[in-house]
Design a protein around this motif. Structure first.
Motif, PDB file in Angstrom:
ATOM      1  N   GLU A  17       1.208  -1.172  -0.113  1.00 29.85           N
ATOM      2  CA  GLU A  17      -0.008   0.025   0.328  1.00 29.85           C
ATOM      3  C   GLU A  17       1.179   1.658  -0.121  1.00 29.85           C
ATOM      4  O   GLU A  17       0.223   2.399  -0.321  1.00 29.85           O
ATOM      5  CB  GLU A  17      -0.939  -0.125   1.324  1.00 29.85           C
ATOM      6  N   PRO A  31       5.261   3.333  -4.159  1.00 33.08           N
ATOM      7  CA  PRO A  31       5.064   4.951  -5.057  1.00 33.08           C
ATOM      8  C   PRO A  31       3.849   4.328  -5.814  1.00 33.08           C
ATOM      9  O   PRO A  31       4.106   3.492  -6.599  1.00 33.08           O
ATOM     10  CB  PRO A  31       6.232   5.252  -5.897  1.00 33.08           C
ATOM     11  N   ASP A  32       3.547   5.377  -6.544  1.00 32.97           N
ATOM     12  CA  ASP A  32       1.913   4.946  -7.084  1.00 32.97           C
ATOM     13  C   ASP A  32       2.790   4.518  -9.068  1.00 32.97           C
ATOM     14  O   ASP A  32       2.238   3.767  -9.709  1.00 32.97           O
ATOM     15  CB  ASP A  32       1.911   6.100  -7.505  1.00 32.97           C
ATOM     16  N   ASP A  33       4.034   5.226  -9.270  1.00 32.97           N
ATOM     17  CA  ASP A  33       4.381   5.039 -10.411  1.00 32.97           C
ATOM     18  C   ASP A  33       5.305   3.872  -9.994  1.00 32.97           C
ATOM     19  O   ASP A  33       5.820   3.255 -11.328  1.00 32.97           O
ATOM     20  CB  ASP A  33       5.619   6.484 -10.908  1.00 32.97           C
ATOM     21  N   TRP A  34       4.993   3.229  -9.101  1.00 25.60           N
ATOM     22  CA  TRP A  34       5.753   1.551  -9.026  1.00 25.60           C
ATOM     23  C   TRP A  34       5.470   0.880  -9.585  1.00 25.60           C
ATOM     24  O   TRP A  34       3.995   1.038 -10.440  1.00 25.60           O
ATOM     25  CB  TRP A  34       5.874   1.177  -7.722  1.00 25.60           C
ATOM     26  N   CYS A  35       6.371  -0.269 -11.179  1.00 28.22           N
ATOM     27  CA  CYS A  35       5.470  -1.149 -11.684  1.00 28.22           C
ATOM     28  C   CYS A  35       6.015  -2.495 -11.413  1.00 28.22           C
ATOM     29  O   CYS A  35       7.526  -2.703 -11.079  1.00 28.22           O
ATOM     30  CB  CYS A  35       5.539  -0.440 -13.251  1.00 28.22           C
ATOM     31  N   SER A  90       1.390  -1.758 -14.022  1.00 27.92           N
ATOM     32  CA  SER A  90       1.192  -1.175 -12.706  1.00 27.92           C
ATOM     33  C   SER A  90       0.433  -1.512 -11.341  1.00 27.92           C
ATOM     34  O   SER A  90      -0.066  -2.779 -11.704  1.00 27.92           O
ATOM     35  CB  SER A  90       0.384   0.104 -13.407  1.00 27.92           C
ATOM     36  N   LYS A  91       0.460  -0.933 -10.009  1.00 30.68           N
ATOM     37  CA  LYS A  91       0.735  -1.633  -9.425  1.00 30.68           C
ATOM     38  C   LYS A  91      -1.168  -2.545  -9.619  1.00 30.68           C
ATOM     39  O   LYS A  91      -1.885  -2.976  -8.600  1.00 30.68           O
ATOM     40  CB  LYS A  91       0.434  -0.485  -8.223  1.00 30.68           C
ATOM     41  N   ASP A  92      -2.276  -1.510 -10.556  1.00 32.74           N
ATOM     42  CA  ASP A  92      -3.653  -2.410 -10.144  1.00 32.74           C
ATOM     43  C   ASP A  92      -3.923  -3.587 -10.934  1.00 32.74           C
ATOM     44  O   ASP A  92      -4.751  -3.910 -10.966  1.00 32.74           O
ATOM     45  CB  ASP A  92      -4.965  -1.112 -11.060  1.00 32.74           C
TER      46      ASP A  92
END
Length: 53
Positions: free
Chosen positions: A31, A34-38, A45-47
Motif C-alpha cells: 500500500e 509509490p503510485d508509479d511503481w510497476c 501498474s500496481k492495479d
C-alpha cells in the motif's frame, strides 16, 4: 504484511523483501509503494496486482 501477485506474469511482491532493484527497501507494505511503481518483471501498474495473503 500481505503479499501481492501480478496478474499477467505471476510475480509476487513480498513486503519483507521489498524491491531493491527499484529502490524499495525491505519492510515496505504494498500500500505504501509509490503510485508509479510497476512490476519489475512485466512492467504493469500496481492495479494489476491482487492480494494473496
Amino acid at each position: 504484511m500481505s503479499k501481492y501477485q501480478c496478474g499477467p506474469c505471476g510475480y509476487i511482491y513480498d513486503p519483507e523483501v521489498g524491491d531493491p532493484d527499484s529502490g524499495i527497501p525491505a519492510g515496505t507494505p504494498f500500500e505504501l509503494l509509490p503510485d508509479d511503481w510497476c512490476c519489475p518483471i512485466c512492467g504493469v501498474s500496481k492495479d494489476m496486482f491482487e492480494k494473496i495473503d
